[in-house]
Scaffold this motif. Structure first.
Motif, PDB file in Angstrom:
ATOM      1  N   ASP A 108       0.876  -1.175   0.000  1.00 46.34           N
ATOM      2  CA  ASP A 108       0.000   0.000   0.000  1.00 46.34           C
ATOM      3  C   ASP A 108       0.910   1.221   0.000  1.00 46.34           C
ATOM      4  O   ASP A 108       1.647   1.451   0.965  1.00 46.34           O
ATOM      5  N   LEU A 109       0.869   1.980  -1.080  1.00 42.61           N
ATOM      6  CA  LEU A 109       1.788   3.108  -1.203  1.00 42.61           C
ATOM      7  C   LEU A 109       1.047   4.383  -1.575  1.00 42.61           C
ATOM      8  O   LEU A 109      -0.054   4.337  -2.135  1.00 42.61           O
ATOM      9  N   ALA A 110       1.668   5.505  -1.265  1.00 44.89           N
ATOM     10  CA  ALA A 110       1.122   6.801  -1.644  1.00 44.89           C
ATOM     11  C   ALA A 110       1.444   7.070  -3.110  1.00 44.89           C
ATOM     12  O   ALA A 110       2.366   6.481  -3.692  1.00 44.89           O
ATOM     13  N   SER A 111       0.703   7.990  -3.716  1.00 44.14           N
ATOM     14  CA  SER A 111       0.879   8.256  -5.141  1.00 44.14           C
ATOM     15  C   SER A 111       2.250   8.837  -5.467  1.00 44.14           C
ATOM     16  O   SER A 111       2.738   8.691  -6.588  1.00 44.14           O
ATOM     17  N   SER A 112       2.902   9.455  -4.499  1.00 40.84           N
ATOM     18  CA  SER A 112       4.219  10.054  -4.736  1.00 40.84           C
ATOM     19  C   SER A 112       5.370   9.140  -4.330  1.00 40.84           C
ATOM     20  O   SER A 112       6.538   9.522  -4.479  1.00 40.84           O
ATOM     21  N   SER A 113       5.088   7.959  -3.812  1.00 42.50           N
ATOM     22  CA  SER A 113       6.146   7.036  -3.385  1.00 42.50           C
ATOM     23  C   SER A 113       6.491   6.074  -4.516  1.00 42.50           C
ATOM     24  O   SER A 113       5.785   5.969  -5.521  1.00 42.50           O
ATOM     25  N   SER A 114       7.606   5.355  -4.359  1.00 37.41           N
ATOM     26  CA  SER A 114       8.051   4.431  -5.405  1.00 37.41           C
ATOM     27  C   SER A 114       8.573   3.143  -4.771  1.00 37.41           C
ATOM     28  O   SER A 114       9.097   3.148  -3.654  1.00 37.41           O
ATOM     29  N   PHE A 115       8.449   2.061  -5.532  1.00 38.86           N
ATOM     30  CA  PHE A 115       8.726   0.721  -5.009  1.00 38.86           C
ATOM     31  C   PHE A 115       9.297  -0.140  -6.126  1.00 38.86           C
ATOM     32  O   PHE A 115       8.785  -0.156  -7.247  1.00 38.86           O
ATOM     33  N   ILE A 116      10.385  -0.826  -5.829  1.00 34.36           N
ATOM     34  CA  ILE A 116      10.951  -1.828  -6.743  1.00 34.36           C
ATOM     35  C   ILE A 116      11.166  -3.105  -5.946  1.00 34.36           C
ATOM     36  O   ILE A 116      11.718  -3.070  -4.845  1.00 34.36           O
ATOM     37  N   ALA A 117      10.723  -4.228  -6.499  1.00 35.21           N
ATOM     38  CA  ALA A 117      10.874  -5.501  -5.796  1.00 35.21           C
ATOM     39  C   ALA A 117      11.065  -6.613  -6.804  1.00 35.21           C
ATOM     40  O   ALA A 117      10.695  -6.493  -7.976  1.00 35.21           O
ATOM     41  N   TRP A 118      11.643  -7.699  -6.337  1.00 34.07           N
ATOM     42  CA  TRP A 118      11.685  -8.899  -7.163  1.00 34.07           C
ATOM     43  C   TRP A 118      11.404 -10.128  -6.325  1.00 34.07           C
ATOM     44  O   TRP A 118      11.487 -10.110  -5.097  1.00 34.07           O
ATOM     45  N   ASP A 119      11.046 -11.186  -7.015  1.00 37.82           N
ATOM     46  CA  ASP A 119      10.777 -12.471  -6.373  1.00 37.82           C
ATOM     47  C   ASP A 119      11.267 -13.556  -7.323  1.00 37.82           C
ATOM     48  O   ASP A 119      10.907 -13.558  -8.505  1.00 37.82           O
ATOM     49  N   ALA A 120      12.109 -14.433  -6.823  1.00 36.46           N
ATOM     50  CA  ALA A 120      12.654 -15.520  -7.637  1.00 36.46           C
ATOM     51  C   ALA A 120      12.304 -16.857  -7.008  1.00 36.46           C
ATOM     52  O   ALA A 120      12.409 -17.024  -5.793  1.00 36.46           O
ATOM     53  N   MET A 121      11.904 -17.804  -7.841  1.00 38.20           N
ATOM     54  CA  MET A 121      11.535 -19.138  -7.366  1.00 38.20           C
ATOM     55  C   MET A 121      12.328 -20.196  -8.127  1.00 38.20           C
ATOM     56  O   MET A 121      12.426 -20.148  -9.355  1.00 38.20           O
ATOM     57  N   MET A 122      12.885 -21.131  -7.385  1.00 38.20           N
ATOM     58  CA  MET A 122      13.565 -22.275  -7.978  1.00 38.20           C
ATOM     59  C   MET A 122      12.838 -23.543  -7.526  1.00 38.20           C
ATOM     60  O   MET A 122      12.740 -23.817  -6.325  1.00 38.20           O
ATOM     61  N   LEU A 123      12.306 -24.270  -8.472  1.00 39.25           N
ATOM     62  CA  LEU A 123      11.494 -25.443  -8.180  1.00 39.25           C
ATOM     63  C   LEU A 123      12.359 -26.696  -8.179  1.00 39.25           C
ATOM     64  O   LEU A 123      12.795 -27.169  -9.226  1.00 39.25           O
ATOM     65  N   GLY A 124      12.626 -27.206  -6.993  1.00 37.09           N
ATOM     66  CA  GLY A 124      13.448 -28.405  -6.862  1.00 37.09           C
ATOM     67  C   GLY A 124      14.910 -28.084  -6.650  1.00 37.09           C
ATOM     68  O   GLY A 124      15.385 -26.989  -6.972  1.00 37.09           O
ATOM     69  N   ARG A 125      15.626 -29.060  -6.082  1.00 33.89           N
ATOM     70  CA  ARG A 125      17.065 -28.897  -5.832  1.00 33.89           C
ATOM     71  C   ARG A 125      17.818 -29.589  -6.963  1.00 33.89           C
ATOM     72  O   ARG A 125      18.234 -30.742  -6.851  1.00 33.89           O
ATOM     73  N   HIS A 126      18.019 -28.876  -8.037  1.00 36.04           N
ATOM     74  CA  HIS A 126      18.578 -29.492  -9.235  1.00 36.04           C
ATOM     75  C   HIS A 126      20.055 -29.855  -9.058  1.00 36.04           C
ATOM     76  O   HIS A 126      20.548 -30.788  -9.697  1.00 36.04           O
ATOM     77  N   ALA A 127      20.745 -29.127  -8.194  1.00 34.31           N
ATOM     78  CA  ALA A 127      22.148 -29.473  -7.948  1.00 34.31           C
ATOM     79  C   ALA A 127      22.269 -30.840  -7.289  1.00 34.31           C
ATOM     80  O   ALA A 127      23.293 -31.522  -7.428  1.00 34.31           O
TER      81      ALA A 127
END
Length: 271
Positions: A123-142
């Motif tokens: 929930d952000l104000a109109s003058s605020s800014s947000f950058i995010a990322w989300d990474a998913m790795m399915l299984g332990r391939h190593a």
């Protein structure tokens, strides 16, 4: 059950971590200032280093007017096999007028049999800014483990001045043939999403970043701007390091445009 509540404020000397309340094994150590006093860096630590069935992590972050915060995690979040109850991570971000937040966690690693809920609300104000990322790795391939059993429920919500402007409600089931079809994940074990929202997010950014989107045998990505001004970059890959480096490159170029400050790589990325 673990809870963490963080409050950041802007003072005459810069951005400070005003309060940090925790319950259970979820906390931060101290505020760091590698970019100077204006930007407060904090690393969220979960000492068990993994989330098991029945666990709930509840994180609430408030960034007050004109404060700038960078939040990260020290290592991958491991989601273990759930024998009975699902595990949940619920994050709530609140940004005041002119506030800025970079949410840059390490990847989520889902073990075979993990039953997981990932809930992120902003929930952000109109003058605020947000950058995010989300990474998913399915299984332990190593380790040669394929993600052949498990479920991930994803809910992302963004509100601007209290009004819902974007919602994503998805379910990935390892045993669902459709989840492995081309319109979904296909055979890619890694998927990442970067999203940005702020006054400068416009179609011009899509034009700038379109040429950065790779389409190779190891990494494929695309960029789009949602009608309410939410910029999305999505990618799939067969290698988490390749995907991570791609997102760092996008963030490095995007941050000056969205937050108005140059990008500085996190020290955690060098380890």
């Amino acid at each position: 059950m673990a809870k963490l509540n963080l409050l950041y404020e802007r003072t005459p000397i810069g951005t400070i971590l005003k309060s940090s309340l925790h319950e259970g094994p979820l906390r931060v150590q101290k505020a760091l200032y590698p970019e100077g006093d204006d930007i407060c860096h904090t690393v969220i630590i979960h000492p068990p280093a993994g989330i098991a069935g029945g666990d709930t992590l509840d994180i609430q972050v408030s960034v007050a007017k004109d404060a700038h915060v960078v939040l990260s995690t020290p290592s991958a979040t491991k989601w273990y096999k759930s024998f009975k109850n699902p595990a949940t991570q619920a994050i709530q971000f609140e940004l005041g007028e002119g506030a800025k937040l970079d949410w840059l966690p390490q990847e989520n690693l889902f073990f075979k049999g993990a039953d997981s809920n990932l809930l992120t609300k902003l929930d952000l104000a109109s003058s605020s800014s947000f950058i995010a990322w989300d990474a998913m790795m399915l299984g332990r391939h190593a380790s040669g483990e394929e993600w052949s059993k498990g479920r991930i429920h994803i809910l992302n919500e963004i509100r601007r001045d209290g009004k819902l402007i974007w919602i994503e409600n998805g379910n990935i089931d390892a045993e669902d043939i459709y989840s492995r079809s081309l319109p979904q994940l296909g055979s890619w074990p890694v998927c990442v999403t970067l999203w940005a929202v702020g006054p400068s997010c416009s179609n011009a950014l899509v034009d700038i970043f379109a040429d950065m989107m790779p389409w190779t045998d190891s990494l494929r990505a695309g960029v789009t701007l949602m009608p309410q001004g939410v910029l999305l970059v999505r990618a799939v890959s067969n290698d988490i390091e390749i995907a991570r480096n791609f997102m760092i490159d996008v963030w490095t170029k995007l941050r000056p445009m969205v937050h108005g400050v140059p990008a500085q790589p996190l020290r955690l990325w060098a380890s």
